[in-house]
Design a protein around this motif. Structure first.
Motif, mmCIF file in Angstrom:
data_model
loop_
_atom_site.group_PDB
_atom_site.id
_atom_site.type_symbol
_atom_site.label_atom_id
_atom_site.label_comp_id
_atom_site.label_asym_id
_atom_site.label_seq_id
_atom_site.Cartn_x
_atom_site.Cartn_y
_atom_site.Cartn_z
ATOM 1 N N TYR A 95 0.856 -1.188 0.000
ATOM 2 C CA TYR A 95 0.000 0.000 0.000
ATOM 3 C C TYR A 95 0.898 1.245 0.000
ATOM 4 C CZ TYR A 95 -3.260 3.588 1.550
ATOM 5 O OH TYR A 95 -3.984 4.752 1.648
ATOM 6 N N LYS A 96 1.394 1.630 1.140
ATOM 7 C CA LYS A 96 2.371 2.723 1.209
ATOM 8 C C LYS A 96 3.785 2.159 1.344
ATOM 9 C CE LYS A 96 3.718 7.080 1.876
ATOM 10 N NZ LYS A 96 3.655 8.109 0.826
ATOM 11 N N VAL A 355 0.733 2.778 8.734
ATOM 12 C CA VAL A 355 1.194 2.972 7.358
ATOM 13 C C VAL A 355 2.655 3.421 7.334
ATOM 14 C CG1 VAL A 355 0.875 4.347 5.282
ATOM 15 C CG2 VAL A 355 -1.112 3.409 6.467
ATOM 16 N N PHE A 356 3.450 2.685 6.596
ATOM 17 C CA PHE A 356 4.882 2.978 6.402
ATOM 18 C C PHE A 356 5.643 2.990 7.726
ATOM 19 C CE2 PHE A 356 8.407 5.484 4.258
ATOM 20 C CZ PHE A 356 8.673 4.508 3.324
ATOM 21 N N GLY A 409 2.527 4.540 -3.054
ATOM 22 C CA GLY A 409 3.921 4.610 -2.637
ATOM 23 C C GLY A 409 4.556 5.920 -3.060
ATOM 24 N N SER A 410 5.638 6.253 -2.407
ATOM 25 C CA SER A 410 6.313 7.523 -2.671
ATOM 26 C C SER A 410 7.736 7.275 -3.144
ATOM 27 C CB SER A 410 6.333 8.381 -1.400
ATOM 28 O OG SER A 410 7.191 9.487 -1.547
ATOM 29 N N THR A 411 8.045 7.741 -4.344
ATOM 30 C CA THR A 411 9.416 7.625 -4.834
ATOM 31 C C THR A 411 10.361 8.491 -4.010
ATOM 32 O OG1 THR A 411 8.976 9.345 -6.490
ATOM 33 C CG2 THR A 411 8.700 7.057 -7.178
ATOM 34 N N GLU A 412 9.819 9.561 -3.413
ATOM 35 C CA GLU A 412 10.646 10.425 -2.566
ATOM 36 C C GLU A 412 11.072 9.698 -1.286
ATOM 37 O OE1 GLU A 412 7.768 11.439 -3.936
ATOM 38 O OE2 GLU A 412 8.646 12.751 -5.461
ATOM 39 N N ASP A 413 10.208 8.816 -0.799
ATOM 40 C CA ASP A 413 10.512 8.073 0.423
ATOM 41 C C ASP A 413 11.352 6.828 0.161
ATOM 42 O OD1 ASP A 413 9.090 9.853 2.027
ATOM 43 O OD2 ASP A 413 7.221 8.724 1.841
ATOM 44 N N ALA A 414 11.468 6.405 -1.082
ATOM 45 C CA ALA A 414 12.223 5.191 -1.393
ATOM 46 C C ALA A 414 13.706 5.402 -1.101
ATOM 47 C CB ALA A 414 12.025 4.820 -2.862
#
Length: 721
Positions: A95-96, A355-356, A409-414
């Protein structure tokens, strides 16, 4: 709510209200969202009215506890009988917290971690107000040109079936009623979507029923046997009829033969697409064929609301078919506990906590480590912390490593690769240069990369596909890396320094030129939110690679489809009495893939010895055991996937050269040995005969045991009847 109460509710519904339950619309149609129910652009062309929306039974693409509760509240206030919406979404590999794409998860050969990934995805999505996930996708696939190979677990029916069960267990658990933190699963795409001709998405599928049953249906059946609540139809034809209007597929096989009594939903727009397919003259005929075939929910076209009433009134459609479909939908809503709590699971505070979370990210990192496959290593890996590394390439500092179907999902958080590597060495030991983009390069970036490489002991080259190059509608005819990346690799090779290529991609690629130039190749796929950390753990030896391919890598796209469980021919290559030319072969390339199914390297070495079978003959009501000794002969601890294959040497129809029947994933310390034992029984030798009878043949069988489908030891036994 009892069966009697459900029946009473059904009887209170008007025909229009019943038909509304059979419709699924996307988020922008509903009040309570940021769009406040305003229908714009192409959506207005559907002719959806407020009356239709208030009767609608489910919503697609809604996520976020606050919005989910707002939409549900607004809907309940307008729906005459306050029947709650089913909230559905594509929660495919997280999910996230995004886990590796399913093809990568398959390469872990770890069913427990796969189940855990689905459980975590369900926990997060449930807290965000989602009730149903459009997963797992279990389509067997043999053509890497198809973009959606990233969404499957590979080319083998047995392994796909095992992962199907694991994902369903993870999403659904043992109890969906109430606030359980689980989701109802929807297996897709029924059926044989992975066999689209030419690897082109949405394209024709044409195969014999025997092949359909033998290879493509088992994983769907496995998901349903695990309790999967829903089935999504495929876009493609099956025996000349689109799946969404295929009565034989949905009524006769799915419901009649398999006794599935859950909800069937079309894929996006698939009911109306029967018109361009050429089996429906107009929307009315499309609605007729879909409801007769057994499609309970029409997703994002309005054939049902626009035409079912007239079809019932004219006598073309029995209202009983609509009642059956509505009842199945109401039963699912009851099973989820929505009548007691329409806001099931949605909780803003819990959403923030779950979440996350660190716990979930740790699990994502662990699975990413297990999913990466070491394809080549000429004594370059693992890296040492004191080495000077030139980290070059479009994925050196790139968060686009989540892959398709990671919409929340966040590419910034990857975790990017560079940041992951900094956890293992000093910043002064890594110099970074982009070198090129995915498909283009600027001159200054090119020169910077070359200058950076000159300073290094080892070059780590992070290459691959951007996420739009795979996934749905991501078919590619040329499955090599983009030309500019290959050019960069060739230029760096001229420096004579060791090169480690790390690949971020969603499909098996043609890697011949990469293999020729690289000293090591780590296939990382799209590894998810913690991808950079996981890859760095492997590069520096904090973890040892243990992934094994679940889809063959072609030597050339000209071989495609290429897969391990293929048939022999009357003129097989290499036969003792064959002439050199007149055999089944290419004149310019090998028949075999570049990397076979089951392949993968480690930082240690494993030796197989003493393979034996318990008896030369298997009576039909007895079992045989197959054993082999596996030893870790290297200096590092490692995990090995011990694989068991079988061949029926003379079947009633042609049988594959090898079929995976079982596997064990074992961990061994340096110098440690273990005897691995498999049990083989008659039921594992059955297949679909020419009359579709599922049975085994008396006669001789070969058993193969080894680390992949190519490098095996052969044993023999005979089945008696």
């Amino acid at each position: 709510m009892t069966d009697q109460q459900l029946q009473a509710l059904l009887e209170q519904l008007t025909l229009d209200e019943k038909i509304g339950q059979l419709l699924q619309l996307a988020v922008p149609f509903f009040e309570g969202t940021e769009n406040e129910g305003q229908i714009t652009g192409p959506m207005a062309a559907m002719g959806i009215t407020e009356e239709t929306v208030k009767n609608t039974g489910s919503v697609l693409g809604l996520a976020g506890a606050k919005e989910a509760m707002a939409v549900q509240k607004a809907h309940l206030s307008k729906n005459r009988l306050s029947i709650p919406l089913l909230v559905m979404a594509d929660i495919v590999h997280g999910y996230k917290t995004i886990f590796p794409v399913p093809l990568a998860i398959g390469c872990s050969w770890d069913l427990e971690l796969a189940e855990q990934s689905a459980e975590i995805a369900a926990r997060e999505a449930s807290a965000a107000g989602v009730h149903v996930t459009f997963a797992p996708m279990v389509d067997l696939v043999r053509d890497p040109r198809w973009g959606r190979v990233m969404e499957t677990t590979g080319e083998d029916p047995y392994l796909n079936s095992e992962f199907a069960r694991a994902f369903v267990r993870g999403f659904q658990g043992t109890d969906l009623t109430g606030d359980t933190g689980r989701l109802a699963a929807c297996v897709k795409h029924f059926a044989a979507y992975g066999a689209a001709e030419g690897g082109r998405d949405y394209n024709t599928v044409d195969m014999s029923e025997r092949q359909l049953r033998e290879y493509y249906l088992p994983a769907y059946k496995a998901a349903l046997d695990a309790g999967c609540e829903m089935v999504m139809t495929a876009f493609n034809t099956v025996d000349g009829i689109p799946a969404a209007g295929n009565k034989r597929l949905l009524r006769d096989l799915l419901r009649g033969e398999w006794n599935f009594d859950g909800v069937v939903i079309s894929d996006w727009g698939a009911v109306k697409e029967m018109i361009p397919h050429g089996v429906a003259a107009d929307e009315a005929e499309a609605a007729l064929k879909a409801i007769e075939a057994g499609v309970d929910i029409e997703m994002m076209t309005a054939c049902y609301p626009d035409h079912l009433r007239k079809l019932v009134e004219s006598g073309s459609v029995d209202e009983g078919l609509i009642d059956e479909a509505v009842m199945r939908i109401l039963q699912l809503k009851r099973k989820l506990g929505l009548f007691e709590n329409p806001y099931r699971g949605a909780d803003v505070e819990r959403e923030k906590q779950v979440v996350f979370s660190e716990e979930h990210r740790k699990a994502a990192r662990q699975l990413a480590v297990k999913s990466c496959v070491l394809l080549k290593n000429d004594s370059v890996l693992p890296l040492r912390p004191e080495q000077n590394i030139a980290l070059i390439g479009p994925f050196a500092q790139n968060g686009d490593i989540l892959g398709p179907w990671s919409w929340t999902g966040s590419t910034e958080d990857a975790v990017q690769l560079y940041d992951g590597m900094l956890a293992h060495t000093a910043a002064s030991n890594i110099v970074v240069a982009q070198g090129c983009d995915i498909e283009t390069a600027a001159e200054e970036h090119w020169q910077e990369a070359l200058n950076t490489a000159r300073q290094a002991d080892v070059i780590v080259l992070a290459l691959g596909e951007h996420s739009e190059m795979s996934g749905e509608a991501g078919s590619r005819a040329d499955i090599r890396l983009p030309e500019i990346q290959l050019k960069l690799l060739a230029e760096l090779k001229k420096m004579g320094k060791p090169i480690v290529v790390v690949l971020f991609n969603g499909r098996p690629l043609d890697l011949r030129s990469v293999v020729e130039s690289a000293d090591a190749i780590l296939e990382a796929w799209y590894p998810g939110s913690e991808g950079g950390a996981a890859v760095a753990d492997l590069l520096y030896g904090a973890e040892t690679p243990s992934g094994r391919l679940t889809m063959s890598f072609p030597y050339s796209v000209g071989q495609v489809p290429v897969y391990y469980n293929n048939f022999n021919t009357g003129r097989p290559q290499g036969a003792p009495d064959a002439q050199i030319r007149y055999v089944s072969q290419y004149l310019d390339i090998p028949n075999e893939p570049l990397y076979p199914f089951g392949y993968g390297l480690s930082y240690t070495a494993f030796r197989y010895s003493g393979a034996k079978i318990s008896a030369p003959v298997m009576p039909p009501d007895e079992k045989l055991t197959v054993t082999v000794n596996v030893s870790n002969t290297g200096s590092a601890a490692g995990e090995e996937v011990v694989q068991l294959y079988v061949r029926d040497l003379a079947g009633e129809v042609v049988r594959p050269l090898k079929e995976l029947k079982d596997f064990r994933k074992i961990a061994l310390k340096p110098g440690e040995s273990r005897e691995v034992t498999f049990t083989l029984e008659e039921s594992q030798l059955r297949y679909h005969h020419s009359d579709l009878q599922f049975a085994s043949d008396a006669g001789e069988f070969a058993v193969f045991i080894g680390p992949n489908s190519r490098d095996v030891t052969e044993l023999r036994f005979r089945l008696e009847k």
